[in-house]
Write a protein that holds these residues in place. Structure first.
Motif, mmCIF file in Angstrom:
data_model
loop_
_atom_site.group_PDB
_atom_site.id
_atom_site.type_symbol
_atom_site.label_atom_id
_atom_site.label_comp_id
_atom_site.label_asym_id
_atom_site.label_seq_id
_atom_site.Cartn_x
_atom_site.Cartn_y
_atom_site.Cartn_z
ATOM 1 N N PRO A 142 -31.818 -10.656 129.252
ATOM 2 C CA PRO A 142 -32.618 -11.364 128.249
ATOM 3 C C PRO A 142 -32.955 -12.805 128.615
ATOM 4 O O PRO A 142 -34.096 -13.236 128.454
ATOM 5 N N ALA A 143 -31.980 -13.575 129.120
ATOM 6 C CA ALA A 143 -32.254 -14.974 129.469
ATOM 7 C C ALA A 143 -33.246 -15.069 130.619
ATOM 8 O O ALA A 143 -34.202 -15.861 130.574
ATOM 9 N N GLY A 144 -33.046 -14.268 131.672
ATOM 10 C CA GLY A 144 -33.924 -14.334 132.830
ATOM 11 C C GLY A 144 -35.325 -13.851 132.533
ATOM 12 O O GLY A 144 -36.312 -14.509 132.893
ATOM 13 N N SER A 145 -35.448 -12.707 131.871
ATOM 14 C CA SER A 145 -36.776 -12.165 131.583
ATOM 15 C C SER A 145 -37.529 -13.029 130.582
ATOM 16 O O SER A 145 -38.753 -13.205 130.701
ATOM 17 N N ALA A 146 -36.832 -13.577 129.582
ATOM 18 C CA ALA A 146 -37.507 -14.455 128.622
ATOM 19 C C ALA A 146 -37.987 -15.729 129.303
ATOM 20 O O ALA A 146 -39.103 -16.210 129.041
ATOM 21 N N ASP A 160 -33.510 -4.514 127.386
ATOM 22 C CA ASP A 160 -33.766 -5.319 128.584
ATOM 23 C C ASP A 160 -35.021 -4.859 129.310
ATOM 24 O O ASP A 160 -35.751 -5.677 129.885
ATOM 25 N N LEU A 161 -35.288 -3.552 129.292
ATOM 26 C CA LEU A 161 -36.514 -3.053 129.923
ATOM 27 C C LEU A 161 -37.752 -3.576 129.203
ATOM 28 O O LEU A 161 -38.730 -3.982 129.851
ATOM 29 N N LEU A 162 -37.718 -3.582 127.879
ATOM 30 C CA LEU A 162 -38.855 -4.107 127.120
ATOM 31 C C LEU A 162 -39.113 -5.575 127.460
ATOM 32 O O LEU A 162 -40.260 -5.995 127.635
ATOM 33 N N LEU A 163 -38.047 -6.362 127.562
ATOM 34 C CA LEU A 163 -38.200 -7.779 127.909
ATOM 35 C C LEU A 163 -38.720 -7.952 129.328
ATOM 36 O O LEU A 163 -39.606 -8.780 129.583
ATOM 37 N N GLN A 164 -38.178 -7.181 130.264
ATOM 38 C CA GLN A 164 -38.611 -7.296 131.653
ATOM 39 C C GLN A 164 -40.079 -6.914 131.791
ATOM 40 O O GLN A 164 -40.862 -7.606 132.452
ATOM 41 N N GLU A 165 -40.488 -5.830 131.149
ATOM 42 C CA GLU A 165 -41.891 -5.413 131.199
ATOM 43 C C GLU A 165 -42.794 -6.457 130.559
ATOM 44 O O GLU A 165 -43.933 -6.679 131.013
ATOM 45 N N HIS A 166 -42.308 -7.102 129.520
ATOM 46 C CA HIS A 166 -43.079 -8.152 128.845
ATOM 47 C C HIS A 166 -43.308 -9.334 129.787
ATOM 48 O O HIS A 166 -44.401 -9.915 129.808
ATOM 49 N N ILE A 176 -27.042 -12.964 122.783
ATOM 50 C CA ILE A 176 -28.457 -12.682 123.040
ATOM 51 C C ILE A 176 -29.359 -13.736 122.420
ATOM 52 O O ILE A 176 -30.349 -14.157 123.021
ATOM 53 N N ASP A 177 -29.036 -14.188 121.201
ATOM 54 C CA ASP A 177 -29.894 -15.202 120.583
ATOM 55 C C ASP A 177 -29.893 -16.496 121.392
ATOM 56 O O ASP A 177 -30.940 -17.119 121.597
ATOM 57 N N TYR A 178 -28.718 -16.906 121.898
ATOM 58 C CA TYR A 178 -28.658 -18.118 122.714
ATOM 59 C C TYR A 178 -29.389 -17.923 124.042
ATOM 60 O O TYR A 178 -29.978 -18.871 124.584
ATOM 61 N N ALA A 179 -29.351 -16.708 124.583
ATOM 62 C CA ALA A 179 -30.084 -16.429 125.818
ATOM 63 C C ALA A 179 -31.578 -16.633 125.620
ATOM 64 O O ALA A 179 -32.253 -17.294 126.427
ATOM 65 N N LEU A 180 -32.122 -16.081 124.533
ATOM 66 C CA LEU A 180 -33.552 -16.201 124.278
ATOM 67 C C LEU A 180 -33.949 -17.636 123.955
ATOM 68 O O LEU A 180 -35.006 -18.120 124.391
ATOM 69 N N GLU A 181 -33.118 -18.330 123.209
ATOM 70 C CA GLU A 181 -33.436 -19.708 122.827
ATOM 71 C C GLU A 181 -33.327 -20.644 124.020
ATOM 72 O O GLU A 181 -34.185 -21.518 124.226
ATOM 73 N N SER A 182 -32.281 -20.481 124.831
ATOM 74 C CA SER A 182 -32.147 -21.350 126.005
ATOM 75 C C SER A 182 -33.267 -21.087 127.005
ATOM 76 O O SER A 182 -33.699 -21.998 127.717
ATOM 77 N N ALA A 183 -33.764 -19.848 127.067
ATOM 78 C CA ALA A 183 -34.887 -19.537 127.949
ATOM 79 C C ALA A 183 -36.125 -20.342 127.563
ATOM 80 O O ALA A 183 -36.837 -20.869 128.431
ATOM 81 N N GLU A 184 -36.378 -20.440 126.276
ATOM 82 C CA GLU A 184 -37.535 -21.223 125.820
ATOM 83 C C GLU A 184 -37.352 -22.704 126.114
ATOM 84 O O GLU A 184 -38.285 -23.377 126.574
#
Length: 421
Positions: free
Chosen positions: A26-30, A120-126, A302-310
């Motif tokens: 999640p962090a990497g793909s986001a 994770d596949l949905l995020l990677q494809e996105h 997961i929430d921190y992964a997505l937020e830190s990615a942004e």
């Protein structure tokens, strides 16, 4: 394999990525999505081809959903996930409590449960749809002068983002090496053909070693994700303990009666050392769990992964535009990222570390979950804080804490009576 997947290192070189992201969770793909959407040439590398399994509780908090919405992916994820609007708790002494999941207006009043293999596949494809490139490979070292060494070849880049979670094989060879090792452990298995797991998320603090808990998260009408998380220092093996809980725990064994295991019990380490973990260096930056961003009180990340990615992408885009194009991005130019992380998560992680260290006891949990209506407000507030829907200061309300400390838990059934019921 998608058209955006790179099949060889020579093709990867031809892309001339500005940023290489190691780890496509999640962090990497986001992070890859945000950078590619901004026109940054981005190469995403993972040691496994997708889809691939990832051991996790699979739960997406209201805060995680908020950031999925900002990614433009929430509706697609929600369409495939199990939705839960209530959490049930069982205290060490047997008392039970529940709370509705509330997003405090800005976030959904629900959690979603979707297996990481699919999520994770949905995020990677996105990320690939946004223009990022993907390559399968095991990065074992950074390249001198910027970039990574992959399969014996050098892939240069102005910045490397490490998003490898708790895995230390790469990060320990860099300036971002953690000062300590892994901080907690967990294990998970999937069950199918259950009679009725119910729609709610369930947490169990009884009949198991503390600090830790067992969880039962429904993934559908007759299936669930069952796991155990332990954050103490006594060397407990979560993977060894979980099968025993499934058979011997009075409430878990009842809820999972008739269930059939799908796949093996799988264990995994967790990093939650955000307050001490290095976040940036010259040509290097860490996101998600690689930056220690897993809640030390709940084990959620997961929430921190997505937020830190942004936050990382915002800082990286600015740094790339300001820095000379012929050299790696400097640690100084990424200072805004570290500052944003401290402002966003610092107070919460201080509180959660203190709670994990001093409040994860039968004495506290029996009073927290064993007071019925008298304790409901504190239970509701604690879950809002853990899910990011309320500031940490709310859980420190003096009057509520005094009531907690001075209270006595309600009488509960004995273990023997519980087993006979």
């Amino acid at each position: 394999m998608t058209s955006a997947t790179i099949k060889g290192s020579s093709m990867a070189k031809a892309i001339e990525p500005e940023v290489i992201i190691v780890g496509a969770g999640p962090a990497g793909s986001a992070t890859a999505y945000h950078l590619a959407s901004a026109g940054i040439r981005t190469l995403l590398i993972d040691k496994a081809a997708f889809p691939r399994d990832k051991v996790c509780g699979d739960c997406l908090s209201p805060r995680a959903q908020h950031y999925l919405g900002r990614l433009g992916l929430l509706e697609r994820v929600a369409a495939e996930a199990h939705q839960a609007t209530r959490i049930r708790f069982r205290a060490p002494g047997g008392a039970e409590a529940e709370t509705l999941i509330t997003g405090d207006g800005a976030m959904p009043n629900r959690t979603l449960v979707l297996a990481r293999r699919r999520f994770d596949l949905l995020l990677q494809e996105h990320a690939l749809a946004a223009g990022a490139r993907f390559q399968v490979g095991h990065v074992r070292a950074l390249a001198t002068g910027g970039g990574v060494e992959l399969e014996g070849e050098t892939l240069p880049a102005r910045l490397v983002v490490i998003a490898t979670g708790a895995a230390l094989s790469l990060i320990k060879r860099t300036a971002l090496a953690p000062r300590r090792g892994v901080h907690s452990v967990a294990a998970r298995c999937y069950l199918a053909q259950m009679s009725a797991p119910g729609p709610d998320l369930r947490f169990f603090f009884d009949h198991l070693p503390l600090p830790g808990y067992a969880w039962l998260f429904p993934t559908g009408p007759t299936s669930a994700n069952l796991g155990y998380w332990y954050s103490g220092g006594s060397g407990v093996s979560a993977a060894s303990l979980l099968p025993g809980l499934l058979k011997q725990h009075p409430e878990l064994s009842r809820l999972t009666a008739g269930g059939v295991g799908v796949g093996p019990v799988a264990g995994y380490p967790i990093r939650s050392d955000f307050l001490r973990a290095p976040k940036r260096a010259d040509g290097l930056l860490a996101v998600g769990e690689a930056a220690g961003l897993v809640n030390p009180f709940t084990g959620e990340g997961i929430d921190y992964a997505l937020e830190s990615a942004e936050l990382a992408a915002t800082s990286v885009i600015e740094a790339l535009r300001r820095a000379p194009s012929d050299r790696p991005v400097s640690a100084r130019s990424l200072a805004g990222y570290s500052r944003s992380l401290r402002q966003r998560f610092g107070a919460l992680f201080v509180l959660m570390e203190l709670a994990q260290r001093y409040a994860f006891t039968p004495w506290v949990f029996d009073r927290l979950f064993g007071r019925g209506a008298d304790g409901q407000q504190l239970v509701d507030t604690l879950i809002q804080v853990c899910f990011g829907a309320a500031p940490p200061s709310r859980v420190l309300a003096p009057l509520e804490l005094i009531r907690l400390i001075s209270s006595r838990p309600v009488a509960t059934t004995s273990v023997a009576e519980d087993k006979e019921s």
